[in-house]
Design a protein around this motif. Structure first.
Motif, PDB file in Angstrom:
ATOM      1  N   ILE A  47       0.950  -1.128  -0.270  1.00 43.20           N
ATOM      2  CA  ILE A  47       0.127  -0.093   0.030  1.00 43.20           C
ATOM      3  C   ILE A  47       0.825   1.312   0.067  1.00 43.20           C
ATOM      4  O   ILE A  47       1.784   1.283   0.867  1.00 43.20           O
ATOM      5  CB  ILE A  47      -0.998   0.028   1.091  1.00 43.20           C
ATOM      6  CG1 ILE A  47      -1.817  -1.051   1.229  1.00 43.20           C
ATOM      7  CG2 ILE A  47      -1.728   1.099   1.532  1.00 43.20           C
ATOM      8  CD1 ILE A  47      -2.943  -1.030  -0.025  1.00 43.20           C
ATOM      9  N   VAL A  48       0.459   2.361  -0.728  1.00 37.82           N
ATOM     10  CA  VAL A  48       1.422   3.604  -0.773  1.00 37.82           C
ATOM     11  C   VAL A  48       0.633   4.508   0.022  1.00 37.82           C
ATOM     12  O   VAL A  48      -0.605   4.334   0.124  1.00 37.82           O
ATOM     13  CB  VAL A  48       1.133   4.180  -2.094  1.00 37.82           C
ATOM     14  CG1 VAL A  48      -0.036   4.274  -2.791  1.00 37.82           C
ATOM     15  CG2 VAL A  48       2.184   5.445  -2.066  1.00 37.82           C
ATOM     16  N   VAL A  49       1.162   5.369   1.133  1.00 35.66           N
ATOM     17  CA  VAL A  49       0.467   6.149   1.840  1.00 35.66           C
ATOM     18  C   VAL A  49       0.993   7.560   1.646  1.00 35.66           C
ATOM     19  O   VAL A  49       2.337   7.683   1.840  1.00 35.66           O
ATOM     20  CB  VAL A  49       0.614   5.677   3.461  1.00 35.66           C
ATOM     21  CG1 VAL A  49       0.432   6.818   4.236  1.00 35.66           C
ATOM     22  CG2 VAL A  49       0.009   4.421   3.706  1.00 35.66           C
ATOM     23  N   ARG A  77       5.616   4.917   1.878  1.00 33.22           N
ATOM     24  CA  ARG A  77       5.403   6.447   2.332  1.00 33.22           C
ATOM     25  C   ARG A  77       5.886   7.280   1.309  1.00 33.22           C
ATOM     26  O   ARG A  77       7.289   7.415   0.800  1.00 33.22           O
ATOM     27  CB  ARG A  77       6.188   6.868   3.584  1.00 33.22           C
ATOM     28  CG  ARG A  77       5.285   6.179   4.852  1.00 33.22           C
ATOM     29  CD  ARG A  77       6.227   6.265   5.944  1.00 33.22           C
ATOM     30  NE  ARG A  77       5.442   6.577   7.195  1.00 33.22           N
ATOM     31  CZ  ARG A  77       5.806   6.553   8.628  1.00 33.22           C
ATOM     32  NH1 ARG A  77       7.016   5.910   8.799  1.00 33.22           N
ATOM     33  NH2 ARG A  77       4.842   6.620   9.551  1.00 33.22           N
ATOM     34  N   ILE A  78       4.876   8.407   0.692  1.00 34.79           N
ATOM     35  CA  ILE A  78       5.191   9.136  -0.067  1.00 34.79           C
ATOM     36  C   ILE A  78       5.357  10.748   0.208  1.00 34.79           C
ATOM     37  O   ILE A  78       5.707  11.405  -0.188  1.00 34.79           O
ATOM     38  CB  ILE A  78       4.701   9.368  -1.437  1.00 34.79           C
ATOM     39  CG1 ILE A  78       2.998   9.474  -1.040  1.00 34.79           C
ATOM     40  CG2 ILE A  78       4.754   7.852  -2.302  1.00 34.79           C
ATOM     41  CD1 ILE A  78       2.288   9.855  -2.397  1.00 34.79           C
ATOM     42  N   VAL A  99      -3.776   4.977   0.509  1.00 34.23           N
ATOM     43  CA  VAL A  99      -4.330   5.795   1.562  1.00 34.23           C
ATOM     44  C   VAL A  99      -4.080   7.308   1.560  1.00 34.23           C
ATOM     45  O   VAL A  99      -2.796   7.661   1.804  1.00 34.23           O
ATOM     46  CB  VAL A  99      -4.468   5.224   3.130  1.00 34.23           C
ATOM     47  CG1 VAL A  99      -4.999   6.030   4.048  1.00 34.23           C
ATOM     48  CG2 VAL A  99      -4.645   3.604   2.952  1.00 34.23           C
ATOM     49  N   GLN A 100      -4.806   8.277   1.653  1.00 35.42           N
ATOM     50  CA  GLN A 100      -4.280   9.726   1.646  1.00 35.42           C
ATOM     51  C   GLN A 100      -4.769  10.212   2.944  1.00 35.42           C
ATOM     52  O   GLN A 100      -6.056  10.034   3.497  1.00 35.42           O
ATOM     53  CB  GLN A 100      -4.514  10.445   0.714  1.00 35.42           C
ATOM     54  CG  GLN A 100      -4.461  12.078   0.927  1.00 35.42           C
ATOM     55  CD  GLN A 100      -2.846  12.335   0.281  1.00 35.42           C
ATOM     56  OE1 GLN A 100      -2.018  11.497   0.141  1.00 35.42           O
ATOM     57  NE2 GLN A 100      -2.683  13.506   0.367  1.00 35.42           N
ATOM     58  N   GLY A 147       8.779   1.497   3.685  1.00 41.84           N
ATOM     59  CA  GLY A 147       9.791   2.098   2.805  1.00 41.84           C
ATOM     60  C   GLY A 147       9.361   3.506   2.383  1.00 41.84           C
ATOM     61  O   GLY A 147       8.262   3.937   2.681  1.00 41.84           O
ATOM     62  N   GLU A 148      10.163   3.921   1.506  1.00 48.33           N
ATOM     63  CA  GLU A 148       9.632   5.505   1.067  1.00 48.33           C
ATOM     64  C   GLU A 148      10.104   5.649  -0.183  1.00 48.33           C
ATOM     65  O   GLU A 148      10.714   4.808  -0.913  1.00 48.33           O
ATOM     66  CB  GLU A 148      10.708   6.586   1.859  1.00 48.33           C
ATOM     67  CG  GLU A 148      10.429   6.547   3.246  1.00 48.33           C
ATOM     68  CD  GLU A 148      11.121   7.638   4.013  1.00 48.33           C
ATOM     69  OE1 GLU A 148      12.097   8.175   3.474  1.00 48.33           O
ATOM     70  OE2 GLU A 148      10.916   7.897   5.183  1.00 48.33           O
ATOM     71  N   ALA A 149       9.285   6.461  -0.967  1.00 44.72           N
ATOM     72  CA  ALA A 149       9.521   6.758  -2.430  1.00 44.72           C
ATOM     73  C   ALA A 149       9.205   8.060  -2.516  1.00 44.72           C
ATOM     74  O   ALA A 149       8.242   8.890  -2.124  1.00 44.72           O
ATOM     75  CB  ALA A 149       8.386   5.849  -3.263  1.00 44.72           C
ATOM     76  N   ASP A 150      10.005   8.728  -3.388  1.00 42.72           N
ATOM     77  CA  ASP A 150       9.864  10.048  -3.861  1.00 42.72           C
ATOM     78  C   ASP A 150       9.195  10.073  -5.462  1.00 42.72           C
ATOM     79  O   ASP A 150      10.021   9.862  -6.237  1.00 42.72           O
ATOM     80  CB  ASP A 150      11.171  10.754  -3.981  1.00 42.72           C
ATOM     81  CG  ASP A 150      11.157  12.459  -4.260  1.00 42.72           C
ATOM     82  OD1 ASP A 150      10.043  12.888  -4.386  1.00 42.72           O
ATOM     83  OD2 ASP A 150      12.209  13.207  -3.880  1.00 42.72           O
ATOM     84  N   VAL A 151       8.019  10.454  -5.376  1.00 43.23           N
ATOM     85  CA  VAL A 151       7.198  10.424  -6.436  1.00 43.23           C
ATOM     86  C   VAL A 151       6.928  11.920  -7.293  1.00 43.23           C
ATOM     87  O   VAL A 151       6.320  11.866  -8.250  1.00 43.23           O
ATOM     88  CB  VAL A 151       6.075   9.705  -6.486  1.00 43.23           C
ATOM     89  CG1 VAL A 151       6.185   8.157  -5.943  1.00 43.23           C
ATOM     90  CG2 VAL A 151       5.104  10.317  -5.547  1.00 43.23           C
ATOM     91  N   MET A 152       7.449  12.977  -6.524  1.00 47.46           N
ATOM     92  CA  MET A 152       6.982  14.400  -6.709  1.00 47.46           C
ATOM     93  C   MET A 152       7.626  14.788  -8.439  1.00 47.46           C
ATOM     94  O   MET A 152       6.613  14.942  -9.407  1.00 47.46           O
ATOM     95  CB  MET A 152       7.262  15.420  -5.952  1.00 47.46           C
ATOM     96  CG  MET A 152       6.765  16.728  -6.560  1.00 47.46           C
ATOM     97  SD  MET A 152       7.356  17.928  -5.102  1.00 47.46           S
ATOM     98  CE  MET A 152       6.491  17.674  -3.782  1.00 47.46           C
TER      99      MET A 152
END
Length: 455
Positions: A47-49, A77-78, A99-100, A147-152
């Motif tokens: 899941i991305v949050v 996490r983004i 989930v936002q 984990g983390e991801a930078d999607v901007m």
């Protein structure tokens, strides 16, 4: 372990309440446990949050993530960003849902959770099911990772892809909401001259409330456009999924009017396609869809039912009066106010006219804004049902897709129960001022018969 939610926070489209009154970190943890259970029972695992910039969002997000991982779901996490960036991440990162943490356009003390599962909205009975799982303690357990991801940068690049319009002078009011950093990054690559207001994320919203559907919140943007002689201005709500706009004279362009412009290039690319507009939208929208060779579909208000209507009718675009514009043509099927601005620039450029001229060319219908009538939460559905029964007995021309939309020789009026607030919402549109006054007298008579007097 069990948990009981305050029923008031279990909304039709999301979970949302007032922090410290009926929403806290225990609720966030329970949302995580319940959603993790639903994800795993759907054979998902990741899941991305994301979260908005409200002061309560970091604590709620941390508790949510704890609940998700305790349910055996891996979390990506983004960080802070607009809700459309979370939707983009959910569509592109190979995850099973998202989930936002966001209070959307609500006051600063409110917050909540918008959820997606398998690229579809998680709403209605799904939200109620979270309460059932929590009350029964029917939660799957596990040990998920974080984990983390930078999607901007990827999101901004995708917003910019295919944009070839000429240079315009534009004002952007981010209202200290979560869209600010994305907008600041985006305009660096856009041609033209861009004047930015309030891009710093600040959950106190010190300059004005971030809801562009309230005209008072557009005062700073109007002043900027007029003072600098800009072509037009745009504004966003707290989580960046609602667009507001003003033309070069500072006049508001509402969401249904923007849809009229945005759908024209889409229908040129998708001849004969359906276009969904919500029940609050002007008659002109549905007439314009027909003029452009499309198939008009009237849908229930709300981002979740609008997305489902788009899928059901294979519509490439949809829109609401509230400024939610949904794109499936060359996009992922979700509402994105920042993308709406990019495509609005393209649509204006394609028309060969200014936004002011396009506004002047629209029919001179007279309508109300979205009028809110406070009522007790337990009464709002009953009142709408009672009005519906009165209309049926009178043989009125009624659409009951969402509340009641009544068509008369003077125009139309709509009464519905808000799914996000303890309110009735009313809107009316007439051919002239006298026709509008008659429509409002009609709806006020129905409300008075149900014990409601509008201020």
């Amino acid at each position: 372990m069990t948990h009981h939610f305050d029923p008031a926070i279990l909304r039709e489209y999301d979970v949302r309440g007032t922090v410290g009154r009926n929403l806290d970190t225990a609720d966030a943890y329970a949302v995580g446990r319940g959603f993790a259970t639903r994800v795993r029972r759907a054979r998902g695992a990741r899941i991305v949050v994301g979260r908005d910039g409200r002061l309560s969002s970091p604590d709620l997000e941390a508790a949510l993530v704890d609940g998700l991982t305790a349910g055996g779901v891996d979390v990506v996490r983004i960080g802070v960003g607009p809700t459309p960036m979370l939707y983009f991440a959910e569509a592109t990162l190979g995850v099973d849902g998202g989930v936002q943490v966001t209070g959307s356009h609500n006051p600063p003390g409110d917050n909540g959770f918008k959820l997606m599962l398998r690229h579809r909205s998680f709403w209605g009975d799904d939200v109620t099911d979270l309460a059932r799982l929590a009350a029964a303690g029917d939660w799957i357990t596990g040990n998920g990772t974080v984990g983390e991801a930078d999607v901007m940068d990827a999101y901004v690049a995708r917003l910019r892809a295919g944009h070839t319009a000429g240079a315009y002078r534009i004002g952007w009011d981010c209202g200290n909401g979560a869209a600010g950093p994305v907008v600041a990054r985006l305009v660096r690559d856009l041609p033209g001259e861009h004047h930015l207001l309030y891009t710093e994320v600040d959950g106190r919203f010190p300059h004005h409330h971030p809801d562009p559907t309230e005209e008072a919140n557009l005062a700073d943007l109007k002043a900027l456009v007029r003072a600098r002689g800009l072509d037009f201005g745009v504004a966003f709500d707290g989580d960046g999924d609602r667009i507001g706009a003003v033309d070069g004279e500072g006049r508001v362009r509402w969401g249904d009017q923007l849809l009229c412009l945005l759908m024209e290039p889409v229908l040129a690319a998708c001849p004969g396609a359906a276009v969904v507009a919500d029940v609050k939208s002007s008659r002109h929208v549905f007439d314009r869809i027909v003029e452009l060779g499309g198939r008009p579909v009237m849908g229930a208000t709300g981002h979740s039912p609008m997305k489902e209507a788009m899928i059901a009718h294979d519509a490439p675009i949809a829109g609401e009066l509230s400024g939610h514009i949904f794109f499936r043509h060359d996009w992922y099927g979700f509402d994105d106010a920042i993308l709406a601005v990019v495509r609005l620039i393209d649509a204006v450029d394609r028309s060969g006219r200014s936004l002011t001229q396009l506004r002047d060319a629209m029919p001179a219908l007279v309508n109300t804004p979205d009028v809110r009538v406070p009522v007790p939460a337990a009464d709002k559905w009953r009142i709408v049902a009672a009005v519906r029964d009165r209309l049926a007995a009178a043989g009125a021309d009624v659409s009951a897709i969402d509340g009641v939309r009544v068509t008369t020789p003077d125009g139309w009026w709509l009464l519905r129960a808000s799914n996000t607030q303890d309110m009735l919402t009313l809107r009316a549109e007439g051919s002239d001022d006298a026709a509008l006054a008659r429509l409002l007298r009609e709806v006020d008579a129905h409300l008075a018969a149900c014990g409601v007097v509008r201020d």
